[in-house]
Design a protein around this motif. Structure first.
Motif, PDB file in Angstrom:
ATOM      1  N   MET A 171      45.901 -35.635  78.555  1.00  0.00           N
ATOM      2  CA  MET A 171      45.483 -36.944  79.033  1.00  0.00           C
ATOM      3  C   MET A 171      44.384 -37.559  78.162  1.00  0.00           C
ATOM      4  SD  MET A 171      47.347 -37.825  81.601  1.00  0.00           S
ATOM      5  CE  MET A 171      46.388 -39.125  82.360  1.00  0.00           C
ATOM      6  N   GLY A 172      44.127 -36.933  77.004  1.00  0.00           N
ATOM      7  CA  GLY A 172      43.159 -37.487  76.076  1.00  0.00           C
ATOM      8  C   GLY A 172      41.750 -36.967  76.254  1.00  0.00           C
ATOM      9  N   GLY A 173      41.561 -35.979  77.138  1.00  0.00           N
ATOM     10  CA  GLY A 173      40.246 -35.400  77.361  1.00  0.00           C
ATOM     11  C   GLY A 173      40.028 -34.164  76.508  1.00  0.00           C
ATOM     12  N   LYS A 174      38.961 -33.446  76.789  1.00  0.00           N
ATOM     13  CA  LYS A 174      38.619 -32.270  76.003  1.00  0.00           C
ATOM     14  C   LYS A 174      37.905 -31.256  76.884  1.00  0.00           C
ATOM     15  CE  LYS A 174      36.312 -30.929  71.685  1.00  0.00           C
ATOM     16  NZ  LYS A 174      35.490 -31.415  70.536  1.00  0.00           N
ATOM     17  N   VAL A 175      38.267 -29.995  76.733  1.00  0.00           N
ATOM     18  CA  VAL A 175      37.613 -28.919  77.464  1.00  0.00           C
ATOM     19  C   VAL A 175      36.632 -28.224  76.522  1.00  0.00           C
ATOM     20  CG1 VAL A 175      37.918 -26.738  78.675  1.00  0.00           C
ATOM     21  CG2 VAL A 175      39.607 -28.559  78.961  1.00  0.00           C
ATOM     22  N   GLU A 176      35.367 -28.199  76.904  1.00  0.00           N
ATOM     23  CA  GLU A 176      34.326 -27.544  76.116  1.00  0.00           C
ATOM     24  C   GLU A 176      33.636 -26.511  76.990  1.00  0.00           C
ATOM     25  OE1 GLU A 176      32.228 -31.207  75.080  1.00  0.00           O
ATOM     26  OE2 GLU A 176      32.871 -30.900  72.989  1.00  0.00           O
ATOM     27  N   GLY A 177      34.133 -25.293  76.958  1.00  0.00           N
ATOM     28  CA  GLY A 177      33.606 -24.253  77.825  1.00  0.00           C
ATOM     29  C   GLY A 177      33.878 -24.572  79.275  1.00  0.00           C
ATOM     30  N   SER A 178      32.799 -24.756  80.052  1.00  0.00           N
ATOM     31  CA  SER A 178      32.950 -25.063  81.479  1.00  0.00           C
ATOM     32  C   SER A 178      32.842 -26.551  81.760  1.00  0.00           C
ATOM     33  CB  SER A 178      31.878 -24.316  82.282  1.00  0.00           C
ATOM     34  OG  SER A 178      30.578 -24.760  81.892  1.00  0.00           O
ATOM     35  N   VAL A 179      32.890 -27.367  80.704  1.00  0.00           N
ATOM     36  CA  VAL A 179      32.770 -28.818  80.871  1.00  0.00           C
ATOM     37  C   VAL A 179      34.083 -29.492  80.496  1.00  0.00           C
ATOM     38  CG1 VAL A 179      31.529 -30.902  80.188  1.00  0.00           C
ATOM     39  CG2 VAL A 179      30.296 -28.725  80.343  1.00  0.00           C
ATOM     40  N   TYR A 180      34.586 -30.315  81.416  1.00  0.00           N
ATOM     41  CA  TYR A 180      35.791 -31.105  81.163  1.00  0.00           C
ATOM     42  C   TYR A 180      35.368 -32.543  80.879  1.00  0.00           C
ATOM     43  CZ  TYR A 180      38.359 -27.267  83.449  1.00  0.00           C
ATOM     44  OH  TYR A 180      38.884 -26.054  83.794  1.00  0.00           O
ATOM     45  N   ASN A 181      35.800 -33.078  79.747  1.00  0.00           N
ATOM     46  CA  ASN A 181      35.507 -34.469  79.387  1.00  0.00           C
ATOM     47  C   ASN A 181      36.781 -35.283  79.459  1.00  0.00           C
ATOM     48  OD1 ASN A 181      32.586 -34.365  78.135  1.00  0.00           O
ATOM     49  ND2 ASN A 181      33.675 -32.574  77.370  1.00  0.00           N
ATOM     50  N   ASP A 182      36.707 -36.472  80.057  1.00  0.00           N
ATOM     51  CA  ASP A 182      37.882 -37.328  80.064  1.00  0.00           C
ATOM     52  C   ASP A 182      37.960 -38.071  78.738  1.00  0.00           C
ATOM     53  OD1 ASP A 182      36.097 -39.410  80.164  1.00  0.00           O
ATOM     54  OD2 ASP A 182      36.645 -40.084  82.161  1.00  0.00           O
ATOM     55  N   ASP A 183      38.926 -38.972  78.592  1.00  0.00           N
ATOM     56  CA  ASP A 183      39.145 -39.622  77.307  1.00  0.00           C
ATOM     57  C   ASP A 183      38.023 -40.568  76.907  1.00  0.00           C
ATOM     58  OD1 ASP A 183      39.706 -41.475  79.229  1.00  0.00           O
ATOM     59  OD2 ASP A 183      41.548 -42.196  78.341  1.00  0.00           O
ATOM     60  N   SER A 184      37.115 -40.888  77.834  1.00  0.00           N
ATOM     61  CA  SER A 184      35.973 -41.729  77.494  1.00  0.00           C
ATOM     62  C   SER A 184      34.707 -40.903  77.292  1.00  0.00           C
ATOM     63  CB  SER A 184      35.735 -42.780  78.592  1.00  0.00           C
ATOM     64  OG  SER A 184      35.362 -42.149  79.803  1.00  0.00           O
ATOM     65  N   GLY A 185      34.836 -39.574  77.437  1.00  0.00           N
ATOM     66  CA  GLY A 185      33.702 -38.690  77.213  1.00  0.00           C
ATOM     67  C   GLY A 185      32.883 -38.369  78.439  1.00  0.00           C
TER      68      GLY A 185
END
Length: 249
Positions: A126-140
């Motif tokens: 969906m354009g997001g990013k998983v960084e360890g235990s943090v989920y970021n959506d496509d807008s950060g």
């Protein structure tokens, strides 16, 4: 929150049925999945909200408006991730902090038909990013995630995964759990906890002493069926409010 962020949040909430943790009691208040989810939520919460999406899904209202609930965002989730939010989500329990307006203290537990791998893959699709235990959506925009087991997900905007882990065991808070136990935890929606100051002032403005706590259960089918209870500091205050409400009715 824009529609894209809402869709991302919906993705991040999905997880499979909760597995109880040995660190907390499993008795008292709630039933089934709701009781298990309570064990993972912060002990210092003041209000807890339970939502049975599976119960809502069986209602006449849901079946009537189901097609209208599907927008482009939800359709994209289903197409890219193989996740259908309308049918694969079972329910949620939401815990609010002492200040219910403080979004950073909100923790949400979700159960559905998903596991950690599928949810995290979907975030990326969906354009997001998983960084360890943090989920970021496509807008950060970040959302902290805590998986106490491979099929168990909690999320919070302000509490980290370590903070959520350390704060767990809401079902050890007897006063709040006594209120939860008075609700119908199998209802479409139930709420229990301390009555916020502004709402208590409104109730007090009717002529009686303001309630200090309350609980409500709402079932949805072709219409709404609600049952409400209020807790006062004394029996006399409760009788006074009951008499006043009888007169209003």
């Amino acid at each position: 929150m824009n529609r894209r962020n809402f869709a991302f949040s919906a993705i991040a909430l999905f997880a499979m049925a909760f597995t109880p943790l040995s660190a907390c009691k499993k008795d008292g208040g709630g039933a089934g999945a709701s009781s298990d989810m309570l064990s993972h939520l912060p002990k210092d919460s003041s209000v807890v909200v339970g939502i049975s999406w599976s119960k809502a899904r069986d209602s006449a209202l849901f079946k009537k408006y189901q097609d209208k609930m599907i927008d482009d965002e939800l359709a994209e989730v289903k197409e890219k991730c193989g996740i259908d939010p309308l049918t694969d989500l079972n329910g949620a329990v939401i815990a609010l902090g002492a200040d219910i307006q403080d979004e950073d203290k909100v923790v949400i537990a979700i159960n559905g038909k998903f596991d950690q791998k599928k949810v995290e893959e979907c975030v990326g699709k969906m354009g997001g990013k998983v960084e360890g235990s943090v989920y970021n959506d496509d807008s950060g925009d970040p959302m902290n995630a805590y998986w106490p087991a491979s099929n168990t997900l909690l999320i919070s905007k302000g509490l980290s995964d370590d903070q959520m882990k350390a704060a767990a065991c809401l079902n050890d808070k007897k006063e709040l759990m006594d209120l939860v136990g008075k609700t119908d935890s199998s209802a479409t929606l139930w709420v229990a906890g301390t009555v916020p100051a502004d709402m208590a002032a409104m109730a007090g403005g009717l002529g009686g002493a303001p309630p200090k706590a309350g609980y409500i259960s709402v079932n949805v089918d072709s219409g709404l069926d609600a049952k409400v209870g209020l807790v006062f500091a004394s029996e006399d205050e409760a009788k006074s409010m009951s008499t006043m409400l009888d007169g209003v009715m």
